[in-house]
Design an enzyme around this catalytic site. Structure first.
Site, PDB file in Angstrom:
ATOM      1  N   CYS A  70     -11.773 -14.869  78.340  1.00 23.35           N
ATOM      2  CA  CYS A  70     -12.145 -16.230  78.252  1.00 23.35           C
ATOM      3  C   CYS A  70     -13.606 -16.554  78.384  1.00 23.35           C
ATOM      4  O   CYS A  70     -14.576 -16.454  77.410  1.00 23.35           O
ATOM      5  CB  CYS A  70     -11.513 -16.850  79.576  1.00 23.35           C
ATOM      6  SG  CYS A  70     -11.152 -18.761  79.457  1.00 23.35           S
ATOM      7  N   TYR A  71     -14.137 -16.997  79.482  1.00 23.35           N
ATOM      8  CA  TYR A  71     -15.490 -17.230  79.395  1.00 23.35           C
ATOM      9  C   TYR A  71     -16.487 -16.134  78.920  1.00 23.35           C
ATOM     10  O   TYR A  71     -17.534 -16.365  78.282  1.00 23.35           O
ATOM     11  CB  TYR A  71     -16.200 -17.714  80.834  1.00 23.35           C
ATOM     12  CG  TYR A  71     -17.562 -17.992  81.065  1.00 23.35           C
ATOM     13  CD1 TYR A  71     -18.271 -19.299  80.645  1.00 23.35           C
ATOM     14  CD2 TYR A  71     -18.639 -16.989  81.349  1.00 23.35           C
ATOM     15  CE1 TYR A  71     -19.550 -19.376  80.513  1.00 23.35           C
ATOM     16  CE2 TYR A  71     -20.002 -17.424  81.225  1.00 23.35           C
ATOM     17  CZ  TYR A  71     -20.441 -18.365  81.022  1.00 23.35           C
ATOM     18  OH  TYR A  71     -21.576 -18.855  81.059  1.00 23.35           O
ATOM     19  N   GLU A  89      -4.695 -10.471  82.615  1.00 26.83           N
ATOM     20  CA  GLU A  89      -4.609 -10.090  83.862  1.00 26.83           C
ATOM     21  C   GLU A  89      -3.485 -10.926  84.764  1.00 26.83           C
ATOM     22  O   GLU A  89      -3.134 -10.484  85.593  1.00 26.83           O
ATOM     23  CB  GLU A  89      -6.057 -10.147  84.617  1.00 26.83           C
ATOM     24  CG  GLU A  89      -6.394 -11.636  85.067  1.00 26.83           C
ATOM     25  CD  GLU A  89      -7.063 -12.309  83.829  1.00 26.83           C
ATOM     26  OE1 GLU A  89      -7.081 -11.641  82.758  1.00 26.83           O
ATOM     27  OE2 GLU A  89      -7.943 -13.100  84.093  1.00 26.83           O
ATOM     28  N   HIS A 111      -5.871 -14.980  79.227  1.00 22.95           N
ATOM     29  CA  HIS A 111      -5.859 -14.247  80.469  1.00 22.95           C
ATOM     30  C   HIS A 111      -4.881 -12.868  80.631  1.00 22.95           C
ATOM     31  O   HIS A 111      -3.742 -13.131  80.809  1.00 22.95           O
ATOM     32  CB  HIS A 111      -5.847 -14.878  81.688  1.00 22.95           C
ATOM     33  CG  HIS A 111      -6.993 -15.734  81.928  1.00 22.95           C
ATOM     34  ND1 HIS A 111      -8.169 -15.506  82.468  1.00 22.95           N
ATOM     35  CD2 HIS A 111      -7.216 -17.209  81.267  1.00 22.95           C
ATOM     36  CE1 HIS A 111      -8.855 -16.371  82.403  1.00 22.95           C
ATOM     37  NE2 HIS A 111      -8.340 -17.298  81.862  1.00 22.95           N
ATOM     38  N   LYS A 157      -5.197  -5.569  99.808  1.00 25.92           N
ATOM     39  CA  LYS A 157      -3.957  -5.347 101.100  1.00 25.92           C
ATOM     40  C   LYS A 157      -2.921  -4.311 100.598  1.00 25.92           C
ATOM     41  O   LYS A 157      -2.677  -3.704 101.607  1.00 25.92           O
ATOM     42  CB  LYS A 157      -3.189  -6.581 101.284  1.00 25.92           C
ATOM     43  CG  LYS A 157      -2.579  -6.788 102.582  1.00 25.92           C
ATOM     44  CD  LYS A 157      -3.571  -7.161 103.788  1.00 25.92           C
ATOM     45  CE  LYS A 157      -2.653  -7.302 104.979  1.00 25.92           C
ATOM     46  NZ  LYS A 157      -3.641  -7.753 106.100  1.00 25.92           N
ATOM     47  N   GLY A 207     -14.522 -17.671  83.769  1.00 23.93           N
ATOM     48  CA  GLY A 207     -15.270 -18.687  84.826  1.00 23.93           C
ATOM     49  C   GLY A 207     -15.402 -20.071  84.424  1.00 23.93           C
ATOM     50  O   GLY A 207     -14.967 -20.505  83.170  1.00 23.93           O
ATOM     51  N   SER A 230      -6.206  -5.391 117.006  1.00 18.56           N
ATOM     52  CA  SER A 230      -5.483  -6.424 117.199  1.00 18.56           C
ATOM     53  C   SER A 230      -4.077  -5.911 117.006  1.00 18.56           C
ATOM     54  O   SER A 230      -3.318  -6.956 117.408  1.00 18.56           O
ATOM     55  CB  SER A 230      -5.718  -7.678 116.022  1.00 18.56           C
ATOM     56  OG  SER A 230      -5.243  -6.966 114.777  1.00 18.56           O
ATOM     57  N   GLY A 231      -3.931  -4.932 116.470  1.00 20.98           N
ATOM     58  CA  GLY A 231      -2.392  -4.584 116.334  1.00 20.98           C
ATOM     59  C   GLY A 231      -2.031  -5.039 114.693  1.00 20.98           C
ATOM     60  O   GLY A 231      -0.885  -4.386 114.703  1.00 20.98           O
ATOM     61  N   GLY A 232      -2.650  -5.500 114.310  1.00 20.35           N
ATOM     62  CA  GLY A 232      -2.298  -5.858 112.744  1.00 20.35           C
ATOM     63  C   GLY A 232      -2.653  -4.675 111.803  1.00 20.35           C
ATOM     64  O   GLY A 232      -3.109  -3.667 112.211  1.00 20.35           O
ATOM     65  N   VAL A 233      -2.191  -4.579 110.712  1.00 24.29           N
ATOM     66  CA  VAL A 233      -2.257  -3.523 109.789  1.00 24.29           C
ATOM     67  C   VAL A 233      -3.743  -3.171 109.496  1.00 24.29           C
ATOM     68  O   VAL A 233      -4.192  -1.839 109.540  1.00 24.29           O
ATOM     69  CB  VAL A 233      -1.482  -3.724 108.450  1.00 24.29           C
ATOM     70  CG1 VAL A 233      -1.919  -5.042 107.718  1.00 24.29           C
ATOM     71  CG2 VAL A 233      -1.613  -2.677 107.401  1.00 24.29           C
ATOM     72  N   ASP A 234      -4.596  -4.059 109.127  1.00 25.36           N
ATOM     73  CA  ASP A 234      -5.920  -3.642 108.750  1.00 25.36           C
ATOM     74  C   ASP A 234      -6.517  -2.793 109.807  1.00 25.36           C
ATOM     75  O   ASP A 234      -7.127  -1.947 109.686  1.00 25.36           O
ATOM     76  CB  ASP A 234      -6.959  -4.819 108.508  1.00 25.36           C
ATOM     77  CG  ASP A 234      -6.077  -5.855 107.387  1.00 25.36           C
ATOM     78  OD1 ASP A 234      -5.473  -5.115 106.485  1.00 25.36           O
ATOM     79  OD2 ASP A 234      -6.453  -6.883 107.398  1.00 25.36           O
ATOM     80  N   SER A 235      -6.826  -3.319 111.317  1.00 25.83           N
ATOM     81  CA  SER A 235      -7.320  -2.596 112.314  1.00 25.83           C
ATOM     82  C   SER A 235      -6.494  -1.058 112.549  1.00 25.83           C
ATOM     83  O   SER A 235      -7.220  -0.238 112.972  1.00 25.83           O
ATOM     84  CB  SER A 235      -7.605  -3.399 113.405  1.00 25.83           C
ATOM     85  OG  SER A 235      -6.450  -3.963 113.906  1.00 25.83           O
TER      86      SER A 235
END
Ligand code: XMP
Length: 515
Positions: free
Chosen positions: A84-85, A174, A172, A371, A57, A226-231
């Site tokens: 770190c923090y 990660e 870090h 995602k 942080g 919407s046609g997008g991947v999420d929906s």
């Protein structure tokens, strides 16, 4: 939490890398949940995590308003790793000394490993490059701690307490710049916390479908698509959970790609086989945008009109009780993030948040996923490759790629150019290699020559970018021959365009979309 099984808890102190910690852990097939650092001790205990990670942080532990945790967290018996923090906080609470370094350390460092029995198990001393990013460092370790590794600038780059339950890293693990970081995290998660790797997208899918079926009990759910991947993935999950109870609403705002409304409609009706309403709102959007040239005003008008139309349509479906949304985990984290860099990264974008005045209960099946996990889920659900790996498309559609006034003619022109770009990128096999590829219609005219005559026509800017997450991006180094083909096809085949330019800006300082 939807997932039942061993998991790790990450307490977020505002590092821009917090989400990466969770992703790395999920890559180990262990579920990981991020919560703000201020989560109460009793709530942490109730969650029963197998281990706790204190993130990095931007604060300094000796500032008066530095984010803190209850010291008892460190004596619960649950393994804790401070990064770190997080390390500095742990040391500060337990009697160590943290002080500012002369110069902020940012970049690679070589680690000398003194003890490879725990966090550094299986690592060779000489192979450990790590990534540092800190202004403070540990000057004295707390009583009962020992040093596991050091670097030139950080004598206590890794520490642990004699109990073998508390660990701290100044660097870090990660980030990709710490090549062995994943091994270090694996040692913590799998060896020290002994979390069993049970996070699988298949079991997530089964659990989620069962939970939604239980919550909804045959009552109706409405979902904007919407046609997008999420929906699309959200729709496929809901179809499994509620079947005929699902009603999808698609608003054709006239700002979509060529033939998109037709393709989306066919996909939902024929392939997915769900209740589906396509609202033809093209004229309403055109009218609303007729005099608008300011980008923010465009976005706001489109967002508001979308919500109004969605609401009108949802009200025509009798007995709806639930509203589903394809919200992802990063949206959730960002919307409740602690102060600090990660709070400011994400944007203004989505028209998502539909009004509470619809008085529907919210279902967000993807709210725990990143995602790439949504894409895996799409594959698991048997959705076509093309709909899972589609390039992102902005909610306000082509309106933010038509600079200046949006009109019927200008939309049609951009749709033609867009279809050509898509076709050529696909022929070159590059559609999935780039983040996005699209044309932008500029509000200027330039002089050219067509046949023997002077022309005075419009300009298209081609924008092709590479990016991991849309937060930063660089222009794609496309082969010149491909650029030439795209440009000449646009100039020859799209009436009204006599010039094509290539956008070579990176984000930052530019953005991906022009408006
Ligand atoms: P910018 O232009 O901010 O875009 O660099 C970053 C990514 O977000 C997409 N984008 C949007 N997506 N609603 C969305 O769902 C929006 O309003 C919106 N605006 C931009 C953009 O295409 C890029 O991938």
């Amino acid at each position: 939490m939807g997932f039942k099984g061993d998991f790790l808890l990450v307490l977020d102190f505002g590092s821009q890398y917090t989400q990466l910690i969770a992703r790395r852990i999920r890559e180990l097939k262990v579920y990981c949940q991020i919560e703000p650092f201020s989560l109460e001790l009793k709530d942490i205990q109730a969650l029963q995590p197998k281990g706790i990670i204190l993130s990095g942080g931007p604060a300094s532990v000796y500032e008066s308003d530095a984010p803190m945790v209850n010291k008892e967290l460190l004596s619960l018996g649950v393994p804790v790793l401070g990064i770190c923090y997080g390390l500095q906080l742990m040391a500060h609470l337990l009697g160590g000394k943290v002080a500012p370094t002369q110069k902020r350390e940012y970049g690679p460092a070589s680690l000398e490993i003194a003890d490879s029995s725990s966090l550094f198990f299986g690592l060779e001393e000489n192979e450990c490059q790590v990534w540092m990013s800190h202004g403070d460092r540990l000057e004295a370790i707390p009583p009962g701690f020992s040093t596991l590794a050091s670097s030139q600038n950080a004598p206590y780059a890794a520490i642990s307490a004699g109990t073998g339950r508390l660990f701290g890293l100044q660097f870090h693990p990660e980030v990709v710049h710490t090549p062995k970081g994943k091994d270090i995290l694996a040692n913590f998660v799998l060896r020290i916390c002994q979390a069993s790797p049970s996070w699988e997208i298949t079991s997530f899918l089964e659990q989620t479908v069962a939970e939604i079926a239980k919550t909804t009990r045959g009552r109706k759910v409405v979902l904007g698509v919407s046609g997008g991947v999420d929906s699309t993935v959200t729709a496929a999950i809901l179809k499994r959970a509620v079947g005929e109870g699902l009603h999808c609403i698609f608003v054709d705002n006239g700002l979509l790609r060529k033939n998109e409304a037709k393709q989306v409609t066919e996909f939902y009706q024929k392939e997915l086989g769900v209740n589906f309403t396509c609202v033809d709102a093209r004229q309403r959007f055109l009218k609303a945008l007729a005099k608008v040239t300011n980008p923010e005003e465009k976005r706001k008008k489109i967002g508001r009109l979308f919500i109004r139309i969605f609401e009108e349509t949802a009200r025509t479906i009798p007995g709806v009780e639930f509203l589903a949304q394809g919200t992802l985990y990063p949206d959730i984290i960002e919307s409740r993030s602690v102060k600090g860099p990660s709070a400011t990264i994400k944007s203004h974008h989505n028209v998502g948040g539909l009004p509470a005045r619809l008085k529907l209960k919210l279902i967000e099946p993807l709210k725990e996923l990143f995602k790439d996990e949504v894409r895996q889920l799409g594959q698991e659900l048997g959705l076509p490759h093309a709909s899972i790996y589609r390039q992102p498309f902005p909610g306000p559609g082509l309106a933010v790629r038509i600079l200046g006034k949006v009109s019927d003619e200008r939309i049609a022109l951009l749709q033609e150019a867009d279809a050509l770009v898509e076709e050529e990128m696909s022929k070159a096999g590059l559609t999935e290699a780039v983040w996005q590829a699209f044309p932008v219609l500029l509000p200027v005219r330039t002089v050219g020559v067509k046949g023997d005559a002077r022309s005075y026509e419009q300009v298209i800017a081609l924008r092709v970018v590479e990016s991991k997450d849309g937060m930063t991006a660089d222009f794609a180094r496309l082969p010149y021959d491909l650029l030439a083909t795209i440009a000449s096809r646009i100039m020859n085949e799209v009436p009204g365009v006599n010039r094509v330019v290539y956008d070579i800006s990176s984000k930052p300082p530019s953005t991906i979309e022009w408006e």
